[in-house]
Scaffold this active site. Structure first.
Site, mmCIF file in Angstrom:
data_model
loop_
_atom_site.group_PDB
_atom_site.id
_atom_site.type_symbol
_atom_site.label_atom_id
_atom_site.label_comp_id
_atom_site.label_asym_id
_atom_site.label_seq_id
_atom_site.Cartn_x
_atom_site.Cartn_y
_atom_site.Cartn_z
ATOM 1 C CE LYS A 22 -4.873 -16.745 -36.828
ATOM 2 N NZ LYS A 22 -5.860 -15.926 -36.098
ATOM 3 C CG ASN A 23 -3.313 -15.505 -33.295
ATOM 4 O OD1 ASN A 23 -3.970 -15.142 -34.277
ATOM 5 N ND2 ASN A 23 -3.651 -16.551 -32.571
ATOM 6 C CB CYS A 118 -13.545 -17.233 -35.765
ATOM 7 S SG CYS A 118 -12.525 -17.543 -37.209
ATOM 8 N NE ARG A 123 -12.864 -14.196 -30.100
ATOM 9 C CZ ARG A 123 -11.983 -14.442 -31.067
ATOM 10 N NH1 ARG A 123 -12.396 -14.799 -32.249
ATOM 11 N NH2 ARG A 123 -10.686 -14.313 -30.843
ATOM 12 N N PRO A 124 -16.128 -10.169 -26.113
ATOM 13 C CG PRO A 124 -16.460 -10.119 -23.812
ATOM 14 C CD PRO A 124 -16.307 -11.055 -24.961
ATOM 15 C CG ASP A 308 -6.054 -20.632 -31.313
ATOM 16 O OD1 ASP A 308 -7.234 -20.413 -30.982
ATOM 17 O OD2 ASP A 308 -5.188 -19.740 -31.356
ATOM 18 N NE ARG A 400 -10.359 -14.692 -40.161
ATOM 19 C CZ ARG A 400 -11.098 -14.137 -39.234
ATOM 20 N NH1 ARG A 400 -12.347 -14.497 -39.103
ATOM 21 N NH2 ARG A 400 -10.619 -13.219 -38.430
HETATM 22 N N1 EPU Z 1 -12.284 -11.567 -23.163
HETATM 23 C C1 EPU Z 1 -13.168 -10.769 -22.483
HETATM 24 N N2 EPU Z 1 -13.028 -9.408 -22.597
HETATM 25 C C2 EPU Z 1 -12.073 -8.838 -23.362
HETATM 26 C C3 EPU Z 1 -11.164 -9.658 -24.054
HETATM 27 C C4 EPU Z 1 -11.293 -11.041 -23.939
HETATM 28 O O1 EPU Z 1 -14.045 -11.257 -21.793
HETATM 29 O O2 EPU Z 1 -12.009 -7.603 -23.425
HETATM 30 C C5 EPU Z 1 -12.430 -13.023 -23.077
HETATM 31 C C6 EPU Z 1 -12.826 -13.628 -24.441
HETATM 32 O O3 EPU Z 1 -14.228 -13.545 -24.617
HETATM 33 C C7 EPU Z 1 -12.311 -15.035 -24.351
HETATM 34 C C8 EPU Z 1 -11.085 -14.891 -23.449
HETATM 35 O O4 EPU Z 1 -11.190 -13.620 -22.796
HETATM 36 O O5 EPU Z 1 -13.246 -15.853 -23.718
HETATM 37 C C9 EPU Z 1 -9.767 -14.949 -24.180
HETATM 38 O O6 EPU Z 1 -9.785 -14.063 -25.265
HETATM 39 P P1 EPU Z 1 -8.467 -13.367 -25.806
HETATM 40 O O7 EPU Z 1 -8.623 -11.907 -25.669
HETATM 41 O O8 EPU Z 1 -7.255 -14.015 -25.214
HETATM 42 O O9 EPU Z 1 -8.515 -13.762 -27.317
HETATM 43 P P2 EPU Z 1 -8.092 -12.881 -28.511
HETATM 44 O O10 EPU Z 1 -6.923 -12.052 -28.159
HETATM 45 O O11 EPU Z 1 -9.277 -12.214 -29.061
HETATM 46 C C10 EPU Z 1 -6.307 -14.468 -29.522
HETATM 47 C C11 EPU Z 1 -6.160 -15.201 -30.821
HETATM 48 C C12 EPU Z 1 -7.115 -16.362 -30.867
HETATM 49 C C13 EPU Z 1 -6.833 -17.264 -29.668
HETATM 50 C C14 EPU Z 1 -6.906 -16.468 -28.360
HETATM 51 C C15 EPU Z 1 -6.523 -17.288 -27.138
HETATM 52 C C16 EPU Z 1 -5.564 -13.388 -32.266
HETATM 53 C C17 EPU Z 1 -5.846 -12.630 -33.484
HETATM 54 N N3 EPU Z 1 -6.432 -14.316 -31.921
HETATM 55 O O12 EPU Z 1 -7.642 -13.978 -29.512
HETATM 56 O O13 EPU Z 1 -6.818 -17.057 -32.059
HETATM 57 O O14 EPU Z 1 -7.769 -18.303 -29.629
HETATM 58 O O15 EPU Z 1 -6.040 -15.321 -28.422
HETATM 59 O O16 EPU Z 1 -5.236 -17.782 -27.274
HETATM 60 O O17 EPU Z 1 -4.527 -13.181 -31.661
HETATM 61 C C18 EPU Z 1 -7.185 -18.497 -33.844
HETATM 62 O O18 EPU Z 1 -6.024 -18.260 -34.210
HETATM 63 O O19 EPU Z 1 -7.887 -19.409 -34.375
HETATM 64 C C19 EPU Z 1 -7.778 -17.706 -32.775
HETATM 65 C C20 EPU Z 1 -9.081 -17.681 -32.510
#
Ligand code: EPU
Length: 450
Positions: A22-23, A118, A123-124, A308, A400
């Protein structure tokens, strides 16, 4: 509203095939926008609602995205004409925000609504925006939209993330692929999704080096063209089926599971007392008898234990012998499932960013509510282990990220189905352990390799 129903206490046995990741797929679909010629032919794309939302966003931008067969998605972004991604769709899914950089890199302007996703903590998107600014973009947030402009295009930059972010890493890699000069991302995320996305950008003619390490270098090129690319299997789905075997005391062969992606998961399963082996075709996870053992887990960025999978392992640890502590370091709140597991008799409590789980000998079926994708999957697995019938709301979350989830569990002998109401007979069975459930089970008898 449909729910998932389960009747538990039946070991899951047999073979299951994984879907595409997915991701990685979501990151690839955003990155596909940088191609201004040719078609991207993406295979092993999972049929899940997040992918459908992403294709709707692409369509709104003037990109042709259509499935040719169940899991082959053809994406042609040559005719992309809009630079504005709408609120209604972007707020459904955080990953869609990553269209911002590719649109900006190609057209010098982009307008994208701030994202949703979610409910698992703040999630900034500050890393995304700061990175684009360092690459020369002017960013303003107006009326819920990020308005970005770079009339002279983006340029290479040195970017340091304060913490590891999968989304910001893949987003900025795609934008930098079209920037003038070289971009370096320090403290980059190293998740397999980043490696896959880099492989895709390179297949389109990009020059990304170092993906999978903490320092990634992207040499910008003047243009990129569509390519054929196969998405690898989903390691989180693999971990979910591994836990399905563990929590039910079963024996499951997970086809196409990639050993390199699953090291922390395998080590924890072994510590819990499961037998895990790999061969050329996949991974076998089987019980060696007796109760699972309690383990401590700390969810952290790759190569740590994936966040996850922590809710999903928590479901199994609810039945383990002893006390487990799960510590979450990626998100600030990913323990909403704890109260739902408690409805089934789990002895759990949270303390800050930790969940303490005292294993019990038996869970009992109950109505529960999934609050996000992985929490809902965890409750379904708990239901498959619990005595009697459970009903789990939250199918919209499940859809999803898991393709054919109930069908795959049914093929392993799981007594699970989706309906608006339990059938009369099934309702009657909830007090007797579920022997009269009307769902015909297709139990797989495929022999397992040793
Ligand atoms: N963060 C910030 N600022 C940013 C971006 C991230 O502070 O600009 C923080 C987030 O708040 C969080 C941490 O950094 O505390 C990690 O967030 P990350 O950006 O890695 O997460 P993401 O890319 O939004 C993806 C997956 C998530 C998975 C995370 C961590 C996708 C679509 N989602 O999210 O997947 O948990 O990486 O591996 O790629 C899931 O599949 O259930 C899911 C939530």
């Amino acid at each position: 509203m449909e729910k998932i129903f389960t009747v538990g206490e039946r070991p899951l046995n047999g073979e299951v095939a994984l879907s595409g990741r997915k991701n990685a797929t979501l990151a690839i679909l955003a990155a596909a926008l940088v191609a201004d010629s040719g078609q991207n032919v993406l295979s092993n794309v999972p049929q899940i609602s997040d992918v459908r939302v992403m294709t709707e966003i692409l369509a709104g931008l003037g990109v042709h995205a259509r499935f040719a067969g169940k899991n082959t998605l053809i994406v042609d972004s040559t005719g992309m004409h809009s630079t504005r991604a709408p609120y209604e769709l972007i707020t459904k899914m955080r990953a869609s925000f990553s269209v911002l950089g590719p649109i900006l890199a190609r057209f010098g302007t982009a307008s994208v609504a701030l994202p949703g996703g979610c409910d698992i903590g703040a999630r900034p998107v500050d890393f995304h925006l700061k990175g684009l600014e360092l690459m020369g973009a002017k960013i303003e947030v107006e009326h819920g939209f990020v308005e970005a402009s770079a009339p002279n295009g983006l340029h290479g930059a040195k970017i340091l993330f304060d913490r590891s972010s999968v989304g910001a890493t893949t987003h900025l890699m795609a934008a930098a692929a079209l920037a003038k000069g070289t971009t370096q991302i320090l403290n980059a995320a190293a998740e397999p999704d980043v490696v896959t996305c880099a492989g895709f950008i390179n297949a389109m003619g990009g020059k990304v080096r170092g993906a999978g390490t903490r320092s990634i270098e992207i040499e910008g090129v003047p243009s990129l063209r569509g390519a054929a690319f196969a998405v690898e299997t989903d390691r989180i789905e693999a971990g979910t089926f591994a836990v399905a075997a563990a929590i039910t005391g079963g024996d499951v062969y997970i086809r196409d599971a990639v050993e390199d992606h699953l090291a922390p998961v395998v080590l924890k399963l072994e510590e819990m007392g499961m037998f895990v082996s790999f061969d050329a075709g996949g991974m076998r996870v089987r019980t060696v008898g007796g109760r699972l053992k309690a383990v401590n887990i700390e969810a952290s960025p790759h190569p740590g234990f994936p966040t996850d999978l922590q809710p999903i392992f928590a479901a199994a640890l609810a039945l383990a012998d002893g006390t487990s502590v799960i510590t979450e370091t990626v998100y600030e709140r990913r323990f909403k499932y704890v109260d739902e597991l408690a409805r089934m008799g789990a002895d759990t409590k949270t303390n800050g960013n930790a969940a303490v789980i005292h294993g019990v000998e038996r869970l009992s079926g109950a109505p529960t509510a999934g609050t996000d994708l992985r929490a809902t999957a965890a409750l379904v697995l708990a239901g498959l282990a619990a005595q009697g019938m459970s009903e789990i709301s939250g199918v919209q979350y499940l859809d999803r990220g898991y393709e054919d989830f109930e069908a795959k569990l049914q093929s392993l002998g799981g007594n699970v189905w989706r309906a608006a109401q339990p059938s009369k007979e099934a309702g009657a069975s909830s007090s007797d352990g579920g022997s009269a459930v009307p769902i015909a089970q297709k139990t797989s008898n495929i022999p397992l390799g040793s």
